[in-house]
Design a protein around this motif. Structure first.
Motif, PDB file in Angstrom:
ATOM      1  N   VAL A 114       0.857  -1.195   0.000  1.00 15.48           N
ATOM      2  CA  VAL A 114       0.000   0.000   0.000  1.00 15.48           C
ATOM      3  C   VAL A 114       0.893   1.246   0.000  1.00 15.48           C
ATOM      4  CG1 VAL A 114      -1.911  -1.141   1.213  1.00 15.48           C
ATOM      5  CG2 VAL A 114      -0.169   0.070   2.526  1.00 15.48           C
ATOM      6  N   ARG A 115       0.338   2.343  -0.425  1.00 14.95           N
ATOM      7  CA  ARG A 115       1.059   3.613  -0.376  1.00 14.95           C
ATOM      8  C   ARG A 115       1.304   3.995   1.084  1.00 14.95           C
ATOM      9  NH1 ARG A 115      -3.414   4.770  -2.743  1.00 14.95           N
ATOM     10  NH2 ARG A 115      -3.820   6.510  -1.354  1.00 14.95           N
ATOM     11  N   GLU A 116       2.394   4.684   1.320  1.00 12.19           N
ATOM     12  CA  GLU A 116       2.752   5.101   2.675  1.00 12.19           C
ATOM     13  C   GLU A 116       1.641   5.948   3.297  1.00 12.19           C
ATOM     14  OE1 GLU A 116       4.755   5.682   6.270  1.00 12.19           O
ATOM     15  OE2 GLU A 116       4.852   4.133   4.753  1.00 12.19           O
ATOM     16  N   GLU A 117       1.052   6.801   2.507  1.00 15.18           N
ATOM     17  CA  GLU A 117      -0.031   7.658   3.003  1.00 15.18           C
ATOM     18  C   GLU A 117      -1.188   6.817   3.556  1.00 15.18           C
ATOM     19  OE1 GLU A 117      -3.346  10.467   0.903  1.00 15.18           O
ATOM     20  OE2 GLU A 117      -1.288  10.682   0.200  1.00 15.18           O
ATOM     21  N   LEU A 118      -1.544   5.749   2.849  1.00 12.32           N
ATOM     22  CA  LEU A 118      -2.620   4.870   3.308  1.00 12.32           C
ATOM     23  C   LEU A 118      -2.207   4.126   4.576  1.00 12.32           C
ATOM     24  CD1 LEU A 118      -5.377   3.542   2.995  1.00 12.32           C
ATOM     25  CD2 LEU A 118      -4.335   1.946   1.356  1.00 12.32           C
ATOM     26  N   ARG A 119      -0.960   3.645   4.624  1.00 17.14           N
ATOM     27  CA  ARG A 119      -0.488   2.952   5.823  1.00 17.14           C
ATOM     28  C   ARG A 119      -0.576   3.856   7.040  1.00 17.14           C
ATOM     29  NH1 ARG A 119       3.140   2.958   9.313  1.00 17.14           N
ATOM     30  NH2 ARG A 119       4.337   4.596   8.301  1.00 17.14           N
ATOM     31  N   LYS A 120      -0.161   5.115   6.895  1.00 14.70           N
ATOM     32  CA  LYS A 120      -0.235   6.058   8.015  1.00 14.70           C
ATOM     33  C   LYS A 120      -1.684   6.292   8.430  1.00 14.70           C
ATOM     34  CE  LYS A 120       4.001   8.693   7.209  1.00 14.70           C
ATOM     35  NZ  LYS A 120       4.553   9.993   6.798  1.00 14.70           N
ATOM     36  N   ARG A 121      -2.530   6.409   7.450  1.00 13.13           N
ATOM     37  CA  ARG A 121      -3.952   6.627   7.745  1.00 13.13           C
ATOM     38  C   ARG A 121      -4.547   5.435   8.497  1.00 13.13           C
ATOM     39  NH1 ARG A 121      -8.333   8.140   3.070  1.00 13.13           N
ATOM     40  NH2 ARG A 121     -10.037   8.632   4.468  1.00 13.13           N
ATOM     41  N   LEU A 122      -4.224   4.239   8.054  1.00 15.63           N
ATOM     42  CA  LEU A 122      -4.702   3.034   8.736  1.00 15.63           C
ATOM     43  C   LEU A 122      -4.152   2.952  10.154  1.00 15.63           C
ATOM     44  CD1 LEU A 122      -4.410   0.499   5.798  1.00 15.63           C
ATOM     45  CD2 LEU A 122      -6.532   1.091   7.006  1.00 15.63           C
ATOM     46  N   GLU A 123      -2.900   3.302  10.320  1.00 15.18           N
ATOM     47  CA  GLU A 123      -2.304   3.283  11.670  1.00 15.18           C
ATOM     48  C   GLU A 123      -2.995   4.274  12.596  1.00 15.18           C
ATOM     49  OE1 GLU A 123       1.940   3.770  12.014  1.00 15.18           O
ATOM     50  OE2 GLU A 123       2.262   1.657  11.584  1.00 15.18           O
ATOM     51  N   ARG A 124      -3.250   5.481  12.089  1.00 12.00           N
ATOM     52  CA  ARG A 124      -3.950   6.492  12.905  1.00 12.00           C
ATOM     53  C   ARG A 124      -5.327   5.986  13.319  1.00 12.00           C
ATOM     54  NH1 ARG A 124      -1.905  10.237   9.185  1.00 12.00           N
ATOM     55  NH2 ARG A 124      -3.883  10.243   8.061  1.00 12.00           N
ATOM     56  N   GLU A 125      -6.034   5.409  12.381  1.00 15.05           N
ATOM     57  CA  GLU A 125      -7.378   4.907  12.673  1.00 15.05           C
ATOM     58  C   GLU A 125      -7.331   3.720  13.626  1.00 15.05           C
ATOM     59  OE1 GLU A 125     -10.459   6.269  11.845  1.00 15.05           O
ATOM     60  OE2 GLU A 125      -9.083   7.908  11.381  1.00 15.05           O
ATOM     61  N   SER A 126      -6.339   2.864  13.480  1.00 13.74           N
ATOM     62  CA  SER A 126      -6.242   1.715  14.391  1.00 13.74           C
ATOM     63  C   SER A 126      -6.000   2.195  15.821  1.00 13.74           C
ATOM     64  CB  SER A 126      -5.154   0.740  13.947  1.00 13.74           C
ATOM     65  OG  SER A 126      -3.866   1.272  14.145  1.00 13.74           O
ATOM     66  N   GLN A 127      -5.171   3.231  15.973  1.00 13.38           N
ATOM     67  CA  GLN A 127      -4.925   3.786  17.309  1.00 13.38           C
ATOM     68  C   GLN A 127      -6.187   4.464  17.851  1.00 13.38           C
ATOM     69  OE1 GLN A 127      -1.519   6.291  16.685  1.00 13.38           O
ATOM     70  NE2 GLN A 127      -0.105   4.552  16.524  1.00 13.38           N
ATOM     71  N   ARG A 128      -6.859   5.203  16.981  1.00 10.73           N
ATOM     72  CA  ARG A 128      -8.091   5.889  17.396  1.00 10.73           C
ATOM     73  C   ARG A 128      -9.164   4.894  17.823  1.00 10.73           C
ATOM     74  NH1 ARG A 128     -12.832   7.909  15.420  1.00 10.73           N
ATOM     75  NH2 ARG A 128     -12.606   7.038  13.351  1.00 10.73           N
ATOM     76  N   ASN A 129      -9.222   3.758  17.143  1.00 12.41           N
ATOM     77  CA  ASN A 129     -10.220   2.733  17.443  1.00 12.41           C
ATOM     78  C   ASN A 129      -9.726   1.698  18.458  1.00 12.41           C
ATOM     79  OD1 ASN A 129     -12.179   3.778  15.646  1.00 12.41           O
ATOM     80  ND2 ASN A 129     -11.112   2.824  13.926  1.00 12.41           N
ATOM     81  N   ASP A 130      -8.520   1.916  18.955  1.00  9.73           N
ATOM     82  CA  ASP A 130      -7.915   1.017  19.942  1.00  9.73           C
ATOM     83  C   ASP A 130      -7.889  -0.430  19.440  1.00  9.73           C
ATOM     84  OD1 ASP A 130      -6.591   0.561  22.351  1.00  9.73           O
ATOM     85  OD2 ASP A 130      -8.459   0.026  23.388  1.00  9.73           O
TER      86      ASP A 130
END
Length: 150
Positions: A16-32
């Protein structure tokens, strides 16, 4: 090697593009959740959403039709610069193209012929006679749906 069960968890490598990976990581942290859980949940939700839309619209073919019509409406609104529900000329064009799309999709043609004809139909205006005929068909359909006489 034994066949996998539907309930087995398997490793899957994706790029995946780095931008998408960062977005997924942010959301995973937000959603615990773990990154893996976030990705899995989002994939499962996307399938569930499509299945729900197919149920609402009465099947995959109807959903495809409504998606096509949505694209046609967006294209018309972009051409006119006005919304179909606020401008009578834009609304009339949407009605004509909707009817033409439904008629076109009911023809027995190959997918290649439909794609070519669809591209041309979006670029070429209908003749005045065709417009009048289609408006009459629309009026007739509306009257029949409402229980009136054409």
């Amino acid at each position: 090697m034994a066949a996998r069960k539907a309930t087995d968890t398997v490793a899957l490598t994706v790029r995946v593009r780095e931008e998408l990976r960062k977005r997924l990581e942010r959301e995973s942290q937000r959603n615990d959740r773990s990154l893996n859980n976030e990705i899995t949940t989002r994939l499962e939700n996307s399938f569930a959403q499509t299945e729900r839309l197919e149920e609402i619209f009465g099947g995959a073919r109807n959903l495809a039709l409504f998606r096509s019509l949505s694209g046609t409406i967006a294209s018309i609104e972009a051409q006119t610069g006005r919304s179909w529900n606020e401008d009578s000329e834009t609304r009339e064009e949407v009605m004509l193209r909707t009817l033409a799309t439904i008629k076109f999709l009911s023809l027995k043609t190959t997918s290649k012929q439909r794609a070519l004809t669809r591209t041309l139909a979006d670029k070429l205006p209908l003749s005045e006679a065709e417009e009048i005929q289609q408006i009459a068909q629309i009026i007739k359909s509306v009257l029949l749906m409402g229980g009136g006489q054409p």
